[in-house]
Write a protein that holds these residues in place. Structure first.
Motif, PDB file in Angstrom:
ATOM      1  N   ASN A 174       0.818  -1.212   0.000  1.00  0.00           N
ATOM      2  CA  ASN A 174       0.000   0.000   0.000  1.00  0.00           C
ATOM      3  C   ASN A 174       0.855   1.267   0.000  1.00  0.00           C
ATOM      4  N   GLU A 208      -3.975   5.157   5.900  1.00  0.00           N
ATOM      5  CA  GLU A 208      -4.529   4.049   5.122  1.00  0.00           C
ATOM      6  C   GLU A 208      -3.437   3.228   4.455  1.00  0.00           C
ATOM      7  N   GLN A 216      -5.776  -2.785   3.915  1.00  0.00           N
ATOM      8  CA  GLN A 216      -7.102  -2.579   3.358  1.00  0.00           C
ATOM      9  C   GLN A 216      -6.982  -2.264   1.873  1.00  0.00           C
ATOM     10  N   SER A 217      -8.118  -2.238   1.178  1.00  0.00           N
ATOM     11  CA  SER A 217      -8.130  -2.111  -0.285  1.00  0.00           C
ATOM     12  C   SER A 217      -8.130  -0.671  -0.777  1.00  0.00           C
ATOM     13  N   ASP A 218      -8.207   0.316   0.111  1.00  0.00           N
ATOM     14  CA  ASP A 218      -8.444   1.695  -0.327  1.00  0.00           C
ATOM     15  C   ASP A 218      -7.327   2.257  -1.198  1.00  0.00           C
ATOM     16  N   THR A 265      -7.698   3.573  -4.960  1.00  0.00           N
ATOM     17  CA  THR A 265      -7.286   4.945  -5.262  1.00  0.00           C
ATOM     18  C   THR A 265      -6.272   4.978  -6.391  1.00  0.00           C
ATOM     19  N   ARG A 301     -13.060  -2.426  -5.585  1.00  0.00           N
ATOM     20  CA  ARG A 301     -14.153  -1.939  -4.738  1.00  0.00           C
ATOM     21  C   ARG A 301     -15.365  -1.647  -5.600  1.00  0.00           C
ATOM     22  N   SER A 312     -20.300   7.398  -2.604  1.00  0.00           N
ATOM     23  CA  SER A 312     -19.663   7.221  -1.296  1.00  0.00           C
ATOM     24  C   SER A 312     -20.358   7.986  -0.188  1.00  0.00           C
ATOM     25  N   ARG A 321     -11.954   7.676   4.821  1.00  0.00           N
ATOM     26  CA  ARG A 321     -11.095   7.024   3.837  1.00  0.00           C
ATOM     27  C   ARG A 321     -11.709   7.007   2.443  1.00  0.00           C
ATOM     28  N   PHE A 322     -13.023   7.253   2.346  1.00  0.00           N
ATOM     29  CA  PHE A 322     -13.653   7.255   1.034  1.00  0.00           C
ATOM     30  C   PHE A 322     -13.232   8.466   0.200  1.00  0.00           C
TER      31      PHE A 322
END
Length: 481
Positions: free
Chosen positions: A106, A145, A150-152, A156, A193, A437, A444-445
């Motif tokens: 990440n 993040e 996590q997938s964020d 992104t 996502r 969102s 985080r969105f």
């Protein structure tokens, strides 16, 4: 500055602003290394997560199944699309199944995302790209993040990369190479996502508007079909797979859960004058009564929950709309303090953790005791830097949102094709991501939205600075006359 010749030994075509951007990137990487090292000191697996992607990745690696459980008892999951877990499984196969691998992954994605942000702004000027990149680096939520599994950050990365390729596809003549690159980036984002489901129609709309008068109808249709086909190649097989697993073909089985237990409690609580917790409990009881004695499969339950949530929205559409503005601060102005706290030394970190631990799951500033109590505690324990940086982040994100919206409008009104296409891309891509969102949002969105808005905000700042310089020059000439 961009017009200055490159210095001796610089790469051909590298401007002064490019050098500054490269220096910023080096500082970011150093900051990332320090933050990650300190994070892993206190959290050996990275910051807290939902514990979703790592177990799914381990099962993919060991058993070839995207799901939860062990061995023969694994239940395939349809809750979320699988790409982040697939990427983790591939990395685990090489480096071993440690969550630290995801944290490092990440952080690499964050570095590349900042590069793409600079390149997007650089299409207008290097200074715009530099200011936009600085805005991303200063927002602590990106480092927070990046240091959790996590997938964020993967989502992104794909969105911002797709944004850049979409802009390249807006150049004349229309290039199917860039169209395919943008379509693939958005498809991969959607496979990471479900929030990306509406990106590809926005890309098609962008291409139609930008190239309608300049590209042949045949080529424009081919471009639209290319985008649709690439995204269908990811979306449709996954929906078919979900239907075979649960009987519910929804792209993400969590859809009904999010509507009913995250979005609906907001407007039901407002409608009935009750707390969010009581509203959530009331909705759960209502759904339980609707199910009754029915023996539902997981897919049937998901479908019924989606219908239940959608009906709540239809019946309360006024209240459902009224609560949306209240979600804007939650998405854009929240502050992630954990990436700052780990840098303050063990004593101050422990003081921060003591105050913060009751609110870890939310990942936001603790609310217990009120603002005055929080401020007093942070001053007494030497944590005032967290309050100070938090204020800076809030000023930054508010400024980016306001200036970004203004910049988007100015870009859309421009007769310059490059400016117009940038404004339209920001409006469509950032707009649809915000719209999807904002229903049940978290800070985080904003990660995939802020780079585009930051470019628009930087455009406003550079235009304002140019106007001020021009006005001063005119005043100086008038004084000499």
């Amino acid at each position: 500055m961009d017009s200055q010749a490159s210095g001796r030994g610089a790469a051909p075509g590298m401007t002064g602003t490019d050098k500054l951007a490269l220096g910023l990137l080096v500082l970011l990487v150093l900051l990332q290394c320090l933050t990650t090292a300190m994070t892993l000191r206190y959290y050996p697996d990275g910051f807290w997560t939902e514990n979703f992607y790592h177990p799914a990745a381990v099962n993919l690696l060991k058993y070839g199944v995207y799901g939860f459980g062990e061995g023969a008892d694994i239940t395939p999951s349809t809750f979320r699309p699988p790409l982040y877990s697939v990427a983790l499984a591939a990395l685990y196969a090489v480096f071993g199944p440690s969550e630290v691998v995801g944290v490092i992954f990440n952080n690499v994605l964050l570095t590349i995302t900042v590069v793409f942000t600079y390149l997007i702004g650089r299409r207008l000027s290097g200074m715009i790209g530099l200011l936009a990149a600085v805005a991303i680096v200063l927002d602590s939520i990106y480092l927070s993040e990046a240091n959790r599994n996590q997938s964020d950050l993967l989502f992104t990365f794909f969105v911002v990369a797709g944004f850049y390729y979409a802009l390249r596809s807006c150049d004349r003549p229309l290039s199917l190479k860039w169209v395919a690159a943008a379509g693939l980036a958005f498809a991969l984002g959607t496979f990471t996502r479900a929030a990306g489901l509406y990106l590809w129609p926005m890309l098609v709309g962008l291409l139609v508007v930008v190239h309608w008068r300049h590209a042949s109808r045949r080529k424009l249709v081919l471009a639209a079909l290319t985008v649709a086909a690439i995204n269908a190649a990811f979306i449709l097989p996954w929906m078919a797979r979900n239907a075979s697993v649960t009987g519910n073909s929804d792209y993400a089985g969590m859809k009904g859960y999010h509507i009913t237990y995250f979005y609906a409690p907001l407007f039901i609580a407002k409608r009935d004058g009750i707390t969010h917790r009581d509203a959530k409990l009331q909705l759960g009881q209502g759904f339980a009564a609707l199910v009754g004695d029915q023996k539902l499969t997981p897919g049937e339950r998901e479908k019924l929950l989606s219908a239940y949530g959608a009906n709540l929205v239809r019946e309360n559409w006024v209240n459902a709309l009224i609560v949306l503005p209240g979600n804007v601060p939650r998405m854009f102005f929240s502050y992630a303090s954990e990436s700052i706290a780990v840098l303050l030394g063990e004593k101050r970190f422990n003081a921060w953790f003591e105050r913060y631990q009751g609110d870890h799951a939310a990942g936001n500033t603790p609310t217990g005791g009120g603002l005055a109590s929080l401020l007093r505690y942070y001053v007494e324990t030497g944590l005032i830097v967290i309050i100070g940086y938090g204020a800076l982040v809030k000023v930054l994100t508010i400024s980016v949102l306001v200036l970004g919206a203004t910049g988007c409008i100015l870009l859309l009104l421009s007769r310059d094709p490059r400016r117009f296409s940038l404004g339209l891309t920001i409006f469509l891509i950032c707009g649809i991501l915000t719209a999807t969102s904002i229903l049940a949002t978290q800070g985080r969105f904003r990660l995939p939205v802020m780079p585009g808005l930051a470019v628009a905000a930087a455009f406003v700042l550079t235009e304002a600075w140019a106007w001020l310089r021009s006005r001063r020059a005119r005043s100086a000439l008038a004084a000499k006359a």
